[in-house]
Each structure stands twice: as structure tokens, then as C-alpha cells.
Design a protein around this motif. Sequence first.
Motif: not given
Lengths: 118, 264
Positions: A58-62
Motif C-alpha cells: 500500500y502506498m499513499n501520497s505521503g
Amino acid sequence: MDGPMVTMGVRHLGGQVAVVDIKGEVTAACEPVLMSAYEEAGGLGTSRLVLNFAGLEYMNSGGIGMIVTLLVRANRQRQQLAAYGLSDHYREIFELTRLDEAITIYDDEASALVGAAT
Amino acid sequence: MTEATGPERVRSAEQIELSVREASAGVAPRNDSGRWAAKVDRLDVVRRDGVRGTNVAGRRLTGPVQGFGKMWQKTYRLAAGAAVSPEEAITTWKAHFPEFWPAGNRFAGALTGISPGDVALLDLAIGGGVKLSTGVFVLYADEESFTLMTPQGHMFAGWITFSAEGGPDGTVVQAQVLMRANDPLYELGMTFGGHRKEDVFWTGTLTALGRYLGAADLTVTTRTVCVDSSRQWRKTSNIWHNSMVRSVLQTLAAPVTALRRRRG
């Protein structure tokens, strides 16, 4: 706030190349883990750092922001940054955010290491 | 309250160890599909009322890698209190985003709110009666955060992440900018007053959001970190897309353009 759900192992492969194996979630919360891995990988005269995203869940914009910060630190030390193991989804995100213009993306570790040697 | 930090930030090994939680802890991994925008090469624009809508169509997105100036990370935070959850705060922020902007600035987004892949058109007050016309792209959005990315010609190359998180004293809302000025002209502007203007802008936005959410204390804390003090001189040519220069020219040419349209 919960701690980061990620582990980052470092492998020194000789020839001034180090691989960081990323497993879990890459978010802003994992900055200390990534920077610790960078400190470990970036020593011993490493000139090329390869990020292995095969275990990325999982990867978010942070998380993307943190990779930019890592890129800045690597550039400051005149180290090249490369990546492999990205799924099609995350490869698109690297292209969308134009991170692929600064971090060379390879299909697998063998290609990344060949790239490191050239 | 403002805090400024230099380019290097080092954490102790103890801090690092304490913050690591093994991925094998048994928590199901999250899924980010549908939260990221689909890949675009150049921006498409839908005409919207109330804004000029120029300097966006056909432009490429720009991240901090593509910018010219020093790289900054600016973080603005406000305690919204215990009466609102992080999810509620973000839902409200997304739904009323333009209403929290300081007066004189226009954000024309999609009627459906803020969703990944949306392009919003902006008219920003830059003084002298001139509006800087540009836009932003919704890069990422989930229940607790959303991120806007800028196109070529915008004042800065980078992204702004709006988020909310729970804490011991309730929910804290945050706007975090990771940016480089897009070209030398903007860099000059940022150095001579631009950063202060940006601080005023986001402080005003958070104050308005906090008031709407019923926060007891409307104090906004600001933390500014220079992530990279070097400039990317190879990006000097970004000035070709400068939306401020183009907006001034478009304003000056407006009467002629209108006359030509009328004649037809």
C-alpha cells in the motif's frame, strides 16, 4: 497515530550497490524507517541505491512525498536511485507523479543491477 | 507559532526502533485502488463558470522533481477538537473546499466534490486587479486525506496534502505543501514575500475550516523545512509556461479578445 507497518531490509551487493527491500505500507509514517534504511545503505561508499518494491502492499501520497525526500538526500550524496518490483499500478503512480524521470525503474533485480553496472 | 528547520533532519536510532511495527502483526493490508488518479500525460479541462480557465488545458503535471527553486516542506496544523472525527473533518473539507479559501481567490472544482483525477480551475488574486489563472489536479483522495498536484506554469511544482488524524486531544487537521518554485521568476517572488503570502493563505484556510468545525482554539502552527537548498538550474526553461506572466498578458489582451469574439 499508529506506527508504520513496514520493514526495510538492506543488502550490500558489492560494487558500491545496495538494495533496500521494502515490505508493507509506504506512508508518511514510515519516514524514520526509510531514512534509517538509507543511512545503513548509503554508507560504505555506496554510489547506487536500488529500492525493491516487490513487497509493497500500500502506498499513499505521503509515501510518494517521502520517496522524493529520499531522492533529494541521495542526489546530495551524488548517489543514483533506481527501483524495481513495482506492480503496474505503482509504476503508473511513479509515472503520474513523474518520479520516474528521476528514479530509473527496472522490471527485476537482475536488470536493476545490470543498469547499476552501466 | 512558526518553526523553521534546515535541510537535514536526523532521528535517533531509539526513535526509529520504537516506530517500527512488523508487517506480520496480523493486520490486513489496506487497499489503495481507486484512491489514486489514473495516469494522465496532459490535462483536459472542462469549462467552469466564474473562472477564466486558462493556462491548464494541455499542461503536464509537475512534482517537486520538475521544479526550479529550493524544495520546501511547509506544514500547517490546527486542533479541530474531539467533537469531530478525522473522517468527518476530511469529508467536510472536501465538500466545502472552496469556501475555506481566503477572499479574492476562486477554486472551481467538479460539482461532485474532490475525487481522484478531477481538474479544478483556479483564479488567484495577485494584486493590481490581476488574477493568476491556473489549476490543480486531484492526485489522491481517501477518507482521511487528499492531495492536489500542480500543472506547468503554476507558482510551484509539487503537491499539497490535506489530512486529518486523531490524537489524545481530538482531531488535528493539516495542510502540507511539498514544493519547489516552478521557475526563476516565481523563485524570486517566493523569496521576496511569496512564502509569507502562502503562509497567510493556508493559515487563513485552516482557520476558516476550524471555525466551521467548531474548534475552540483557532491557532494554526506552521513548520517550514528546507528539504533541498539547491536550485535546479536545468529547469530554468519552465518560465515559458509561467501562468502569472500569461495571466497578465491575457488580462491586457482581454478587451481585444472580446472585440474579436463579438466580430466573429
